[in-house]
Design a protein around this motif. Sequence first.
Motif, PDB file in Angstrom:
ATOM      1  N   ILE A  60     -52.346 -29.509  42.814  1.00 17.07           N
ATOM      2  CA  ILE A  60     -50.894 -29.746  42.780  1.00 17.07           C
ATOM      3  C   ILE A  60     -50.127 -28.500  43.210  1.00 17.07           C
ATOM      4  O   ILE A  60     -49.083 -28.579  43.863  1.00 17.07           O
ATOM      5  CB  ILE A  60     -50.475 -30.195  41.363  1.00 17.07           C
ATOM      6  N   GLU A  66     -38.466 -36.202  27.830  1.00 13.19           N
ATOM      7  CA  GLU A  66     -38.288 -34.994  28.633  1.00 13.19           C
ATOM      8  C   GLU A  66     -37.123 -34.138  28.163  1.00 13.19           C
ATOM      9  O   GLU A  66     -36.948 -33.009  28.618  1.00 13.19           O
ATOM     10  CB  GLU A  66     -38.089 -35.377  30.104  1.00 13.19           C
ATOM     11  N   GLU A 121     -59.055 -30.977  34.781  1.00 17.21           N
ATOM     12  CA  GLU A 121     -57.596 -30.778  34.797  1.00 17.21           C
ATOM     13  C   GLU A 121     -57.241 -29.488  35.534  1.00 17.21           C
ATOM     14  O   GLU A 121     -56.243 -29.435  36.270  1.00 17.21           O
ATOM     15  CB  GLU A 121     -57.069 -30.729  33.359  1.00 17.21           C
ATOM     16  N   HIS A 139     -57.206 -30.259  39.141  1.00 14.74           N
ATOM     17  CA  HIS A 139     -56.006 -31.022  39.532  1.00 14.74           C
ATOM     18  C   HIS A 139     -54.769 -30.123  39.603  1.00 14.74           C
ATOM     19  O   HIS A 139     -53.951 -30.253  40.521  1.00 14.74           O
ATOM     20  CB  HIS A 139     -55.768 -32.154  38.534  1.00 14.74           C
ATOM     21  N   LYS A 140     -54.626 -29.227  38.649  1.00  7.95           N
ATOM     22  CA  LYS A 140     -53.463 -28.330  38.645  1.00  7.95           C
ATOM     23  C   LYS A 140     -53.473 -27.426  39.866  1.00  7.95           C
ATOM     24  O   LYS A 140     -52.430 -27.145  40.466  1.00  7.95           O
ATOM     25  CB  LYS A 140     -53.445 -27.493  37.365  1.00  7.95           C
ATOM     26  N   ILE A 170     -50.177 -36.376  32.135  1.00  6.63           N
ATOM     27  CA  ILE A 170     -48.756 -36.707  31.966  1.00  6.63           C
ATOM     28  C   ILE A 170     -48.543 -37.318  30.587  1.00  6.63           C
ATOM     29  O   ILE A 170     -49.106 -38.363  30.267  1.00  6.63           O
ATOM     30  CB  ILE A 170     -48.285 -37.720  33.044  1.00  6.63           C
ATOM     31  N   ARG A 192     -50.704 -37.055  42.534  1.00  5.70           N
ATOM     32  CA  ARG A 192     -49.271 -36.900  42.280  1.00  5.70           C
ATOM     33  C   ARG A 192     -48.992 -36.095  41.008  1.00  5.70           C
ATOM     34  O   ARG A 192     -48.080 -35.299  40.954  1.00  5.70           O
ATOM     35  CB  ARG A 192     -48.611 -38.290  42.158  1.00  5.70           C
ATOM     36  N   ASP A 193     -49.783 -36.323  39.982  1.00  5.83           N
ATOM     37  CA  ASP A 193     -49.565 -35.586  38.728  1.00  5.83           C
ATOM     38  C   ASP A 193     -50.805 -35.753  37.853  1.00  5.83           C
ATOM     39  O   ASP A 193     -51.576 -36.697  38.024  1.00  5.83           O
ATOM     40  CB  ASP A 193     -48.327 -36.127  37.990  1.00  5.83           C
ATOM     41  N   SER A 194     -50.986 -34.807  36.913  1.00  5.97           N
ATOM     42  CA  SER A 194     -52.117 -34.919  35.988  1.00  5.97           C
ATOM     43  C   SER A 194     -51.660 -34.594  34.570  1.00  5.97           C
ATOM     44  O   SER A 194     -50.690 -33.861  34.363  1.00  5.97           O
ATOM     45  CB  SER A 194     -53.253 -33.974  36.392  1.00  5.97           C
TER      46      SER A 194
END
Length: 962
Positions: free
Chosen positions: A763, A88, A756, A759-760, A824, A820-822
């Motif tokens: 989120i 990161e 995706e 999912h975004k 990653i 929670r997240d996609s």
Amino acid sequence: MKNLINRTPNKSQLEAIKATEGPVLIIAGPGSGKTFTLIERIIKLITDKSATPESMMVVTFTDKAAREIKTRISNRLAELNILFNLHEMYVGTFHGICLRFIKEYREHTRLKRNFITLEPFDQQYLIFQKWWSKFKDIEGIDTLATAKPIWEKALQISNYINKISEEALDINALSMHKDITVRALAASYKIYQNELESNNALDFGGMQQEFYNLLNENTKIANTIKNKINYIMVDEYQDTNTIQELILNKLLNSKNNICVVGDDDQGLYRFRGATIRNIFEFPNKFKNIKCRQVKLETNYRSHPEIITYYNQWMTSHNWSSPDNKTFRYPKEIKPRKDTFPKTPAVITVSANNLDEWPTKIFTFLKKLKKEGLKDWNQVAFLFKSVNNPNVKKLSVFLEDNNIPVYSPRSSMFFDRREIKLIIGAFLSIFPNYKLIRKGNSNSEYVNPVWEYYDTQCENYFQQELLNKKNKKLNTYINELANKHSNLQANTSYAFTNIFYDLLSFPLFADFLNEESMKGPDKGRAQRNLSKFSSFLSKFQYLYNIRNIFIPKYFGNNIKKFFNDYLAYIKDGGINEYEDDEEYAPSGCVSFLTIHQSKGLEYPVVIVGSLWDKLNNKSDYINEFINERVLNDEPFEPKNRISGFDFKRLYYTAFSRAQNLLVLSWFSRQTSWPNPGKEFLNFLSPLHSWDSRQVNLKSIKFESVKKINIKKQYSFTSDILIYEKCPESYRLYKELEFTPAKIFPMLFGNIVHQTIEDIHKAVIKNENNISQQKVENWFETNYELLSKSKGVSLSQDVKAAALKHVLNYLDREKSTWSLIRDSEIEISLVKPNYVLVGNVDLLRGTGDTVEIIDFKSEEKPSKSSSEKLDKYQRQLEIYAHLVEEKVGKKVSKMHLYYTGTKNNDPYISFDRVKQSINKTVKAFDNVVNCIESKDYSMDSRPVKICEQCDFKGYCNNKWQKKV
């Protein structure tokens, strides 16, 4: 250099390490432990300032330097037992970091999904392709692009376009300029940008421009980024250009925590738009804040005599102007405290003439080896250019006398035996090319590449066909040549297929054996052939040749390939393979440009281009932009720039030497004498290598420093490929051959990307994710993907892909609150490598998550145990990454089959720690095999062989084994 990792910082280094707040300028002399200081400063920010990964940005000059910094940071963190997600952290070149931000905020730029990035060659070739239709008729273009051949005009235009990006010029203002040539520049830029936009493409220079535009035009995003990044560090600051400085200004928040490191004496990249102005004006750019300045002046690299020599080289020059401005930071580079051999460390090797020079050098090298040199890689030759005929003559002489030469920038790609043979084979396979050439007989222009084809390639190859061992190859060539002389129907092959057929015959197959990879040239012939495979693949993509020849277009395909494409590449000069793992391969002396050697060090450095002289010719691009566009005087006095640059260039060269600096020349009294007058005063006090004063035996030559770069490995891109076929891994991954049979997974990519998008949106808490919205996303993804991949789907298949997505939309709405997240991207730094993975979806509550991986296919039966085992191991690697780096416990792992119609689309696995540990251990073992280059196989994987380009090559290889 002495090992700096495990030693206590000196006083100046410690001052730089502790200077964590506010603006800091570190002037770091050669060999002064600059990287060590940067690493320790980063560690201090982590340990004392609790800096998070995403709050730090470290800018390096090269990708290799970035990878080395990451590796060294990870090693220090491991020593201190600190958990830290290095993935990161923003570490890389300006271009790399800008591209990362562009991808992160792409929807706020002009770029659409699946945009492509153009390399410099692609940029020039795009302009070359569009010259007649787009650029030729621009008013004033002939005064802007003055070269005669079109490919040189394309190079000129691309250089101007890059300069516009580097200077962040206002293109609308240029369009209204009174000078017609400036208006032509603006028009060229606009046409080029339109081409990029229509192709959803981004070029190398445009990465910085696009990111700067994002920061400049979107205040909200600019504030988000600058508030996230609290610490900025920039290496090689003397080589930054205008737009890089503008980007840094935009990224600075109110804390002004920026540390720049550089050495004005090593500012070499003016020709790339770098300005020395940035490092000189840096201390004065902060209002009401004092910039701390630290000098690192202790050289841990070189013998004191070498340091004295290059200090005198710089101080002998006048760096001041009549108005008392100075263009050099005052510094006193001094050696480390140590004992050194009592023999001259700066010596000469000279010859009476050019013919004698290679022999003198060879004799000197043999003497070095006799007196204690352990490996040829301890010697580096540095030149202004490695493409100089004198340099090439020396290189050939040494290789002919069994001293291998590593010279990746010598542009000798088209001189190599394997390349002349492969081009000769293609010329023989397409005999109609000669008739196409005759069509140009009335033209005054003679393509210079024709002589190369005739005398060095085709004749050379035809001589090889006379050898009895090439009888089968001769038959193959003749059969295709006869067919191509009068092509009547579509073929089932094109250039890349023919290439891999040729590799199955001994003449070419002999270049591919594993042993040559371990030799001193690191498998140069294999890597050159691999590069040629990429040229062929790119040509087929550019001209929409989809692995077939069509009679209607056949003649034009051949003409474009030989007359334009290969000629363009040859004329531009192509570098050979350059090793990323070690900058000085064992068993070879290095032939490098001085620019290329920057940041490196060698026990013995031989500086050979003493014929060089001050170049008073100005850079026409910089001059044009400064005088006609910016109306700006250069930072340094114009009439002294060449002198400054000359001193800086050879200062950099001299300071690469650790134990011995050698200046070498052959006498030549002409209008271009050797040595040049600028060197004469610095040569007369030196001793010749064969004088009694020089005792080479007393010198203990250092070993070449290991770069220590950890490679990245993933389960799908590395482990699975190696497990299926180690030989395939060697050829496609290690040597990077480009497959002829590329099957883009368009179906799966569209399904994945549209899911995706869903999912975004979830989120982002977007409401009303309707079927119409999903269908719009799908159509956009399809259009962009099919264009970038050069393939399409039938209407039935495309409709089936959409059905996969819509089924998911209907089934899974109830689970979206758990997302929670996609997509990653996670990396885990391990002792010997970096483990990377990309998780499709994380779902769960609290500290527990579930991993979902999407498969765009029907759910398999339970009998598909081998396939499921592979997928389970993939999920276990993801679970390991998530738990180690994200800090969430994985409770379940799922495969989701989007093609399942009526049944449960999930196949689920429990998290079993012992099973995960077993999978990770197996991963480690495969990486060890790859790292040790163990590609041995007991038997062939028959199923994979049927679809492999190297099937013919391996058939012959295994027949020999039997």
